[in-house]
Design a protein around this motif. Sequence first.
Motif, PDB file in Angstrom:
ATOM      1  N   CYS A  29      46.273  -2.540  -1.326  1.00  0.00           N
ATOM      2  CA  CYS A  29      45.109  -2.749  -2.202  1.00  0.00           C
ATOM      3  C   CYS A  29      45.569  -3.146  -3.609  1.00  0.00           C
ATOM      4  O   CYS A  29      45.025  -4.092  -4.181  1.00  0.00           O
ATOM      5  CB  CYS A  29      44.236  -1.507  -2.241  1.00  0.00           C
ATOM      6  SG  CYS A  29      43.148  -1.364  -0.811  1.00  0.00           S
ATOM      7  N   PHE A  68      34.130   4.551   4.418  1.00  0.00           N
ATOM      8  CA  PHE A  68      32.912   4.243   3.659  1.00  0.00           C
ATOM      9  C   PHE A  68      31.718   5.021   4.189  1.00  0.00           C
ATOM     10  O   PHE A  68      31.633   5.314   5.372  1.00  0.00           O
ATOM     11  CB  PHE A  68      32.623   2.740   3.737  1.00  0.00           C
ATOM     12  CG  PHE A  68      33.750   1.912   3.188  1.00  0.00           C
ATOM     13  CD1 PHE A  68      34.114   2.017   1.856  1.00  0.00           C
ATOM     14  CD2 PHE A  68      34.459   1.059   4.012  1.00  0.00           C
ATOM     15  CE1 PHE A  68      35.170   1.267   1.348  1.00  0.00           C
ATOM     16  CE2 PHE A  68      35.521   0.303   3.515  1.00  0.00           C
ATOM     17  CZ  PHE A  68      35.873   0.409   2.181  1.00  0.00           C
ATOM     18  N   HIS A  80      33.394  -5.778   1.409  1.00  0.00           N
ATOM     19  CA  HIS A  80      33.768  -4.726   0.451  1.00  0.00           C
ATOM     20  C   HIS A  80      35.146  -5.048  -0.139  1.00  0.00           C
ATOM     21  O   HIS A  80      35.378  -4.855  -1.318  1.00  0.00           O
ATOM     22  CB  HIS A  80      33.760  -3.340   1.104  1.00  0.00           C
ATOM     23  CG  HIS A  80      34.595  -3.221   2.351  1.00  0.00           C
ATOM     24  ND1 HIS A  80      35.964  -3.132   2.326  1.00  0.00           N
ATOM     25  CD2 HIS A  80      34.244  -3.200   3.666  1.00  0.00           C
ATOM     26  CE1 HIS A  80      36.418  -3.058   3.559  1.00  0.00           C
ATOM     27  NE2 HIS A  80      35.397  -3.098   4.409  1.00  0.00           N
ATOM     28  N   TRP A 140      37.639  -3.420   0.010  1.00  0.00           N
ATOM     29  CA  TRP A 140      38.217  -2.214  -0.609  1.00  0.00           C
ATOM     30  C   TRP A 140      39.260  -1.565   0.299  1.00  0.00           C
ATOM     31  O   TRP A 140      39.795  -0.503   0.021  1.00  0.00           O
ATOM     32  CB  TRP A 140      37.111  -1.224  -1.005  1.00  0.00           C
ATOM     33  CG  TRP A 140      37.423  -0.562  -2.315  1.00  0.00           C
ATOM     34  CD1 TRP A 140      37.598   0.776  -2.545  1.00  0.00           C
ATOM     35  CD2 TRP A 140      37.616  -1.199  -3.592  1.00  0.00           C
ATOM     36  NE1 TRP A 140      37.892   1.002  -3.876  1.00  0.00           N
ATOM     37  CE2 TRP A 140      37.907  -0.190  -4.536  1.00  0.00           C
ATOM     38  CE3 TRP A 140      37.581  -2.534  -4.032  1.00  0.00           C
ATOM     39  CZ2 TRP A 140      38.169  -0.465  -5.888  1.00  0.00           C
ATOM     40  CZ3 TRP A 140      37.825  -2.804  -5.358  1.00  0.00           C
ATOM     41  CH2 TRP A 140      38.120  -1.773  -6.265  1.00  0.00           C
ATOM     42  N   PRO A 184      30.967   1.340  -6.920  1.00  0.00           N
ATOM     43  CA  PRO A 184      30.651   2.603  -6.239  1.00  0.00           C
ATOM     44  C   PRO A 184      30.496   3.790  -7.185  1.00  0.00           C
ATOM     45  O   PRO A 184      30.987   3.765  -8.310  1.00  0.00           O
ATOM     46  CB  PRO A 184      31.881   2.823  -5.355  1.00  0.00           C
ATOM     47  CG  PRO A 184      33.005   2.214  -6.134  1.00  0.00           C
ATOM     48  CD  PRO A 184      32.414   1.042  -6.867  1.00  0.00           C
ATOM     49  N   PRO A 223      37.396  -1.949  -9.540  1.00  0.00           N
ATOM     50  CA  PRO A 223      36.252  -2.879  -9.566  1.00  0.00           C
ATOM     51  C   PRO A 223      36.245  -3.744 -10.827  1.00  0.00           C
ATOM     52  O   PRO A 223      35.840  -4.915 -10.777  1.00  0.00           O
ATOM     53  CB  PRO A 223      35.037  -1.939  -9.551  1.00  0.00           C
ATOM     54  CG  PRO A 223      35.537  -0.674  -8.913  1.00  0.00           C
ATOM     55  CD  PRO A 223      36.964  -0.549  -9.371  1.00  0.00           C
ATOM     56  N   ARG A 279      38.843  -6.326 -10.709  1.00  0.00           N
ATOM     57  CA  ARG A 279      38.371  -7.381  -9.799  1.00  0.00           C
ATOM     58  C   ARG A 279      37.389  -8.318 -10.511  1.00  0.00           C
ATOM     59  O   ARG A 279      37.472  -9.538 -10.365  1.00  0.00           O
ATOM     60  CB  ARG A 279      37.724  -6.769  -8.556  1.00  0.00           C
ATOM     61  CG  ARG A 279      37.127  -7.832  -7.640  1.00  0.00           C
ATOM     62  CD  ARG A 279      36.649  -7.260  -6.331  1.00  0.00           C
ATOM     63  NE  ARG A 279      37.776  -6.797  -5.519  1.00  0.00           N
ATOM     64  CZ  ARG A 279      37.635  -6.195  -4.336  1.00  0.00           C
ATOM     65  NH1 ARG A 279      36.414  -5.967  -3.848  1.00  0.00           N
ATOM     66  NH2 ARG A 279      38.694  -5.813  -3.649  1.00  0.00           N
ATOM     67  N   ASN A 336      29.767  -8.725  -3.337  1.00  0.00           N
ATOM     68  CA  ASN A 336      30.861  -7.807  -3.005  1.00  0.00           C
ATOM     69  C   ASN A 336      30.318  -6.387  -3.150  1.00  0.00           C
ATOM     70  O   ASN A 336      30.079  -5.932  -4.257  1.00  0.00           O
ATOM     71  CB  ASN A 336      32.017  -8.084  -3.986  1.00  0.00           C
ATOM     72  CG  ASN A 336      33.140  -7.059  -3.942  1.00  0.00           C
ATOM     73  OD1 ASN A 336      33.786  -6.818  -4.951  1.00  0.00           O
ATOM     74  ND2 ASN A 336      33.391  -6.457  -2.801  1.00  0.00           N
ATOM     75  N   ILE A 374      30.990  -2.570  -2.850  1.00  0.00           N
ATOM     76  CA  ILE A 374      31.996  -1.518  -2.689  1.00  0.00           C
ATOM     77  C   ILE A 374      31.226  -0.214  -2.498  1.00  0.00           C
ATOM     78  O   ILE A 374      30.686   0.339  -3.451  1.00  0.00           O
ATOM     79  CB  ILE A 374      32.919  -1.439  -3.923  1.00  0.00           C
ATOM     80  CG1 ILE A 374      33.524  -2.822  -4.229  1.00  0.00           C
ATOM     81  CG2 ILE A 374      34.031  -0.409  -3.696  1.00  0.00           C
ATOM     82  CD1 ILE A 374      34.222  -2.904  -5.582  1.00  0.00           C
ATOM     83  N   GLN A 376      32.350   6.414  -0.933  1.00  0.00           N
ATOM     84  CA  GLN A 376      33.492   6.686  -0.053  1.00  0.00           C
ATOM     85  C   GLN A 376      33.655   8.164   0.301  1.00  0.00           C
ATOM     86  O   GLN A 376      33.130   9.036  -0.395  1.00  0.00           O
ATOM     87  CB  GLN A 376      34.766   6.146  -0.742  1.00  0.00           C
ATOM     88  CG  GLN A 376      34.711   4.627  -0.870  1.00  0.00           C
ATOM     89  CD  GLN A 376      35.581   4.040  -1.951  1.00  0.00           C
ATOM     90  OE1 GLN A 376      36.627   4.605  -2.252  1.00  0.00           O
ATOM     91  NE2 GLN A 376      35.168   2.932  -2.517  1.00  0.00           N
TER      92      GLN A 376
END
Lengths: 112, 430
Positions: free
Chosen positions: B77, B144, B162, B164, B191, B201, B204, B282, B284, B287
């Motif tokens: 990741c 998730f 996602h 992720w 999230p 995030p 990103r 996108n 996310i 979790q």
Amino acid sequence: MVNSKMRYAILAGAVALAAALPVKAEEIISQRAIANLTNNCYACHGPAGKSPGTIPSISKLSAKRIISDMVDFKSGDQKSTVMGRMAKAYSLTEIEAMAHFIAASNAPAAAK
Amino acid sequence: MKMNNMNRRNFLKLAGATGATAVLGGFAGKAGAAGAKARVIVVGGGFGGATCAKYLRRGDASLDVTLIEPSSKFVTCPFSNYVLGGFRTMDSITHSYTALSGKHGVKVVHDTVTAIDPAGKKVTLKSGKSLQYDRLVVAPGIDFKWGAIQGYSEAAAEIMPHAWKAGPQTALLRKQLEAMPDGGVFVMVAPPNPFRCPPGPYERASMVAHYFSKHKPKSKVLILDAKDAFSKQGLFQAGWDKLYPGKIEWVAGAKGGKVVGVDTKKMIVDGELDKHKGAVVNVIPAQTAGSIAIKTGLANETGWCPVDPNTFESKLHPGIHVIGDAAIAGELPKSGFAANSEAKMCAAAIVATLRGEQAVFGSFVNTCYSLLTPEYGISVAAVYRITDQGIKTVPGSGGVSPKDANDEFRRDEAKYARGWYDSITAEIWG
């Protein structure tokens, strides 16, 4: 606190002077604590301190050099991006113990 | 006295060995403490699991260590956002397990754990095989909460990725960014806490804005956030103003950022206040600990796994350790770096425990770099210790990059971000 610092101090010496000193169980256990402190260094400085990328390697530095650099990072006398922020978390005795550990790990004899 | 001499000789010989836990190996064996090889199974070959497997073997080369990981190669990741930014390839963030098996003596099994039997000390694999262990390490990462956002399911993630968990999802999102028209909006649903990679995030968003600045100058980024604050917020927002003025809009949860549903056919995201149409969306999601941890009863009502901070042994199932994103680790973030640090402590604790010795604590460390451009980096760093209140940052240390740093400092941090990646991936998979 004082107790643990003293043990680190004894150990920093023990690595260098082991030939002259009997090693007690307590000191060996503390050596493990130093390993547990030092292994974190390698996440940025690479395996055993040999960096494959842009972060400086620490594997060939003497303990003395590591100690003086860390003391200067901690005080801010030596400019850094991240190291100064990290160095502030360690006592001088811990820095000394970690420095000796790194230097001893990379000493020619240790290669075997 | 004779024993003492033996101790000393082993100590001398091994004092320089990288894992000083190895120091004890010599006389533990001599003392006859080692019977049959102790078996340790590690579930999950990411930053936590792969590190732990390697450090277990380094700590005690007599251990029988098996790493179970479904993928033959691991895509990280960290740095996957740079694939989205267009200046890193999937190949360059993909790592194999050949060094772990070939150089470090870890038995790597590419399979999926379908069940763990804590009482019988046994794991069952998808292939039907089952394996016995003396100690188990569970490092399953995250899963998730499908359905927390109406209409967002595993199938929906093929339309609104996602990304992720790095891999095909990363490649899919990159492809969508390349295909979208100039002028389209990239909508990100960020999230709620806690989640993997707190600054992720926002890095990103920066990377997508970077890509747009080169290839889609009329496009914008819209972040709809469940939260009212985020990691390194001041540094990110100051950087966005400077680098991408007017191109990244962040909507806090309290100001309409909370998302209740998505419509994958119309490419619409339903906020509490407004609907937003995205050219690329996108999502996310919220979790939990990886599903195997939940299935085994290692997680509590929060969806994450309570552990002893000294050893990362589960508070719910003794004999099983949980490390990485799945664990409740006090102030340590859910990051690859933190997982690496936890894994080393956990491995040392397991080696000690298997020898009937007491685990010894060191410290934890974390640094999270984020790029705003390939040459503009920021970071948050800290050292952690165990206190009566759990794992805490050492007072007076750590913190984020200075807010008034010059371009050279930001360039250096970007350079060290790349160096960090090279080092930690060599440390884990090398």
